[in-house]
Design an enzyme around this catalytic site. Sequence first.
Site, PDB file in Angstrom:
ATOM      1  N   ASP A 169       3.560 -16.481  -7.376  1.00 16.41           N
ATOM      2  CA  ASP A 169       4.022 -16.321  -5.987  1.00 16.41           C
ATOM      3  C   ASP A 169       3.877 -17.628  -5.206  1.00 16.41           C
ATOM      4  O   ASP A 169       4.483 -17.785  -4.139  1.00 16.41           O
ATOM      5  CB  ASP A 169       3.169 -15.264  -5.265  1.00 16.41           C
ATOM      6  CG  ASP A 169       3.864 -13.917  -5.152  1.00 16.41           C
ATOM      7  OD1 ASP A 169       5.107 -13.889  -5.142  1.00 16.41           O
ATOM      8  OD2 ASP A 169       3.148 -12.906  -5.066  1.00 16.41           O
ATOM      9  N   LYS A 229      11.659  -6.526  -9.324  1.00 15.88           N
ATOM     10  CA  LYS A 229      11.033  -7.614 -10.083  1.00 15.88           C
ATOM     11  C   LYS A 229      10.924  -7.242 -11.560  1.00 15.88           C
ATOM     12  O   LYS A 229      11.166  -8.063 -12.446  1.00 15.88           O
ATOM     13  CB  LYS A 229       9.652  -7.944  -9.483  1.00 15.88           C
ATOM     14  CG  LYS A 229       9.758  -8.653  -8.138  1.00 15.88           C
ATOM     15  CD  LYS A 229       8.435  -8.781  -7.394  1.00 15.88           C
ATOM     16  CE  LYS A 229       8.680  -9.348  -5.990  1.00 15.88           C
ATOM     17  NZ  LYS A 229       7.477  -9.452  -5.159  1.00 15.88           N
ATOM     18  N   GLN A 231       1.506  -7.477  -4.938  1.00 14.62           N
ATOM     19  CA  GLN A 231       2.497  -7.235  -3.888  1.00 14.62           C
ATOM     20  C   GLN A 231       1.809  -7.037  -2.536  1.00 14.62           C
ATOM     21  O   GLN A 231       0.850  -6.274  -2.417  1.00 14.62           O
ATOM     22  CB  GLN A 231       3.346  -5.999  -4.262  1.00 14.62           C
ATOM     23  CG  GLN A 231       4.520  -5.730  -3.337  1.00 14.62           C
ATOM     24  CD  GLN A 231       5.606  -6.807  -3.382  1.00 14.62           C
ATOM     25  OE1 GLN A 231       5.767  -7.492  -4.391  1.00 14.62           O
ATOM     26  NE2 GLN A 231       6.334  -6.967  -2.304  1.00 14.62           N
TER      27      GLN A 231
HETATM   28  N1  GUN Z   1       5.684  -9.035   0.068  1.00 15.81           N
HETATM   29  C1  GUN Z   1       6.838  -9.473   0.601  1.00 15.81           C
HETATM   30  N2  GUN Z   1       7.303 -10.538  -0.094  1.00 15.81           N
HETATM   31  C2  GUN Z   1       6.408 -10.772  -1.081  1.00 15.81           C
HETATM   32  C3  GUN Z   1       6.343 -11.728  -2.131  1.00 15.81           C
HETATM   33  O1  GUN Z   1       7.194 -12.613  -2.278  1.00 15.81           O
HETATM   34  N3  GUN Z   1       5.263 -11.623  -2.965  1.00 15.81           N
HETATM   35  C4  GUN Z   1       4.315 -10.677  -2.796  1.00 15.81           C
HETATM   36  N4  GUN Z   1       3.284 -10.680  -3.652  1.00 15.81           N
HETATM   37  N5  GUN Z   1       4.341  -9.774  -1.835  1.00 15.81           N
HETATM   38  C5  GUN Z   1       5.393  -9.819  -0.984  1.00 15.81           C
END
Ligand code: GUN
Length: 289
Positions: free
Chosen positions: A119, A52, A96
């Site tokens: 998100d 990211k 996350q």
């Molecule tokens: N864990 C797995 N996929 C995601 C996501 O798209 N966002 C976040 N914050 N955690 C994750």
Amino acid sequence: MILIDGKKTADEIKKEIAEEVKLIVASGKRAPHLAAVLVGHDGGSETYVAFKIKDCEEVGFRSSLVRFDDDVTEAELLAKVHELNSDPDLDGFIVQLPLPKHISEQKVIEAIDARKDVDGFHPENVGRLVLGMPAFLSATPFGIVELLKRYQIPTSGKNCVIVGRSNIVGRPLSILMSQKAVNATVTVAHSQTKDLAKVCAEADILIAALGSPEFIKADMVKQGAVVIDVGTTRVNAPETKSGWRLKGDVKFDEVAPKCSHITPVPGGVGPMTRVSLLQNTLLAAKLKK
Ligand code: GUN
């Protein structure tokens, strides 16, 4: 059979975003800014967050990484969320998941300001999605709909079966696919669905999002179907440098010859999920200004 190239499509979208960022910066405004909060040292989470941050650099966004050890308290994490909520130099942030067991994920998600929830996990954004209002969309569903659009795959009146009902993928995707812009007839199948193979075999568009490697076999797929594979399970692979390999939810080799379109793993949905976060962050920055 057409192989849907998520990597190429995501690269095209990244170029479009980078152009927009140039215009924003040329107009004297600061570049969009995304922060990621990472708790602990889970291998998968470390990798996702690193990607990211790298994606942000590629399109000219600012990025920040906020790290905590596994033993951070819920109160400490919530205090950080409040701090990020009120930081005027930040457009959006993600925490996350998964979080350690002693921290309530729901509490943390609800503490995020919905206008910075890139998100799309906050109940306000999920509610707005359900009502067809502008909202930050969860990244994987957003990416899948974008892929279908960019490959000009007809969806109106099509039978769409989604296997999996998670809050992050299956559930929001079922809502998006049934909206007027897409117009599919949607079935959400799950672990209690009777005759799952038969239900899947009736799909014009089959979306596998259950997290079970190679679960979808050829006899579960209609001839000429579009198959979207959301699975990304790490399986042991001693022959690789990392020792693992990603496996999708679809038994690709036997399913692909029956499909009109199919996404590979890796290189299908994954890159689109990543680029959706950038699209949401750009939107958050634009809405703020
Ligand atoms: N864990 C797995 N996929 C995601 C996501 O798209 N966002 C976040 N914050 N955690 C994750």
